[in-house]
Scaffold this motif. Structure first.
Motif, PDB file in Angstrom:
ATOM      1  N   THR A   1       7.178  43.961 -17.797  1.00  0.00           N
ATOM      2  CA  THR A   1       8.555  44.444 -18.048  1.00  0.00           C
ATOM      3  C   THR A   1       9.311  44.641 -16.744  1.00  0.00           C
ATOM      4  O   THR A   1      10.490  44.294 -16.629  1.00  0.00           O
ATOM      5  CB  THR A   1       8.506  45.766 -18.841  1.00  0.00           C
TER       6      THR A   1
ATOM      7  N   GLU B   1       0.029  44.070 -28.904  1.00  0.00           N
ATOM      8  CA  GLU B   1      -0.011  44.394 -30.323  1.00  0.00           C
ATOM      9  C   GLU B   1      -1.377  44.063 -30.938  1.00  0.00           C
ATOM     10  O   GLU B   1      -1.828  44.740 -31.872  1.00  0.00           O
ATOM     11  CB  GLU B   1       1.090  43.634 -31.059  1.00  0.00           C
TER      12      GLU B   1
ATOM     13  N   LEU C   1       1.631  45.300 -19.744  1.00  0.00           N
ATOM     14  CA  LEU C   1       2.958  45.179 -20.348  1.00  0.00           C
ATOM     15  C   LEU C   1       4.026  45.817 -19.465  1.00  0.00           C
ATOM     16  O   LEU C   1       5.134  45.293 -19.308  1.00  0.00           O
ATOM     17  CB  LEU C   1       2.955  45.831 -21.736  1.00  0.00           C
TER      18      LEU C   1
ATOM     19  N   LYS D   1       3.609  41.146 -24.904  1.00  0.00           N
ATOM     20  CA  LYS D   1       3.893  42.075 -26.000  1.00  0.00           C
ATOM     21  C   LYS D   1       3.030  41.739 -27.223  1.00  0.00           C
ATOM     22  O   LYS D   1       2.501  42.631 -27.901  1.00  0.00           O
ATOM     23  CB  LYS D   1       5.377  42.020 -26.370  1.00  0.00           C
TER      24      LYS D   1
ATOM     25  N   SER E   1       7.251  38.182 -23.518  1.00  0.00           N
ATOM     26  CA  SER E   1       7.074  38.008 -24.956  1.00  0.00           C
ATOM     27  C   SER E   1       5.593  37.808 -25.318  1.00  0.00           C
ATOM     28  O   SER E   1       5.079  38.383 -26.307  1.00  0.00           O
ATOM     29  CB  SER E   1       7.897  36.810 -25.442  1.00  0.00           C
TER      30      SER E   1
END
Length: 398
Positions: free
Chosen positions: A168, A155, A164, A151, A148
């Motif tokens: 993941t 952004e 990222l 991410k 989280s």
């Protein structure tokens, strides 16, 4: 001289050979004459025979007759039966892992509900499974939060996309580890509520709870408190005796008459009173190897706790023929040698000796498959007298 002796020897051998053949031919001829039936009896077995009664014989015999008809025949089949637990109404409780019996909550003869805890097993193996799940759960929670954060950084273009992707992948591995650990706990019978409690508790007691999968009565416990057990070892047996399966053991001939849906009266072996009624639910397609019988199954609810699994009972099955057939009373049938015979009324005082085909003989009825037609009349009294008169007529003809 030698030629004369040789000729005499050949002549003697030839004479002896013809004499033996002649004797053998006479013996065969005599044997054939002894085994052949007299012409009158041969005629009687192949031709229709009419018996004509005089006025005096009609009055003395007063032969009663009945009109032949074809109908659906109802009859009763009696059979022994044995009571078994109904399908899905009995369960063997076993342990999925190695351990030691720490607690026994229910004992033989006690009623238990589905999901009620019967045993508690202390097991290092179970403790290891719980530990693996908690580690995987903590790792997944960490990877969830990390993913989280990354991410959010991506952004804001603070972190690269490759970071990222790595986050993941690590989250996916942690999630898979949790699912695997969860499956292991479910495989040994741990409920979702217990698994959730593990993640919230500070200390964990490695006690595996063994619950009953059905409602029923504890028939037998196979273990005692403090006993060490191995994986898949039987702990107890639970029976729900509110419904039972009664197996009827039928001869192959009787089984041909039985159909699914036929009504059944279930009786105690020592009593003739009807205690329970049911219907045939299924019929096994082949012979039982141990009893050489065809088994019909009857699922019934018990009445006042009767019957119990393992009990022997008597069964009275009411059934009927699947097609219209001709049935005559047993007293109308007699035999000429091995051939079944009836006497058909042709007119007043005149009876025909008729050979018939018989498919089956029951207690009071004979099922006829050939030789009689609907509407004909057959003699049902003094049949042996008619048979004697038919034999007397044959002799008189000679």
């Amino acid at each position: 001289m030698k030629k004369i002796i040789l000729l005499l020897t050949i002549a003697a051998i030839t004479s002896t050979f013809f004499a033996c053949n002649s004797k053998k031919t006479k013996e065969q001829s005599a044997s054939s004459e002894q085994t052949e039936l007299p012409p009158s009896l041969q005629k009687a077995s192949t031709e229709l025979k009419l018996i004509r009664l005089s006025d005096k014989e009609q009055k003395e015999l007063s032969v009663e007759t009945m009109v032949v008809s074809n109908n659906f025949i109802d009859y009763t089949v009696s059979a022994p039966g044995v009571v078994f637990p109904a399908p899905n109404h009995g369960s063997i409780i076993s342990t999925p892992i190695n351990g030691q019996i720490n607690k026994v909550n229910k004992f033989e003869g006690q009623w238990v509900r589905k999901g009620e805890v019967l045993f508690e097993i202390q097991s290092l193996e179970f403790g290891t499974l719980v530990s693996e799940y908690l580690q995987a759960f903590a790792e997944e929670r960490y990877q969830t939060n990390r993913l989280s954060r990354i991410k959010q950084l991506v952004e804001e273009t603070i972190t690269s996309t490759s970071e990222l992707e790595r986050a993941t992948a690590e989250y996916d591995r942690a999630s898979a580890s949790v699912r695997a650990s969860y499956s292991k706990l479910k495989a040994v019978g741990v409920s979702d509520a217990e698994i959730k409690a593990f993640t919230e508790a500070e200390n964990i007691d490695p006690l595996l709870k063994i619950s009953s999968p059905i409602d029923g009565v504890i028939e037998k416990n196979f273990v005692e408190l403090g006993q060490s057990v191995n994986a898949l070892e039987n702990l107890s047996r639970v029976l729900d005796t509110r419904d039972v399966l009664v197996r009827a053991y039928l001869s192959p001939d009787d089984a041909r008459l039985i159909n699914v849906g036929d009504s059944v009266d279930i009786l105690k072996r020592e009593k003739a009173e009807n205690l329970l009624s049911g219907t045939i639910t299924s019929v096994n397609p082949g012979l039982d190897e141990s009893s050489r019988s065809v088994i019909a199954n009857i699922l019934v609810p018990t009445k006042d706790g009767w019957p119990k699994p393992g009990e022997n009972v008597r069964l009275s099955i009411s059934t009927s023929s699947q097609r219209e057939i001709i049935a005559i009373p047993v007293k109308a049938l007699t035999y000429d040698g091995n051939d079944p015979v009836v006497f058909v009324k042709k007119s007043v005082g005149v009876f025909e000796k008729r050979f018939i085909g018989v498919s089956e003989i029951r207690d009071q009825s004979v099922f006829v498959n050939s030789g009689l037609d609907k509407g004909e009349e057959v003699a049902v009294s003094n049949v042996f007298s008619l048979k004697a008169l038919s034999r007397f007529d044959i002799i008189a003809e000679e």
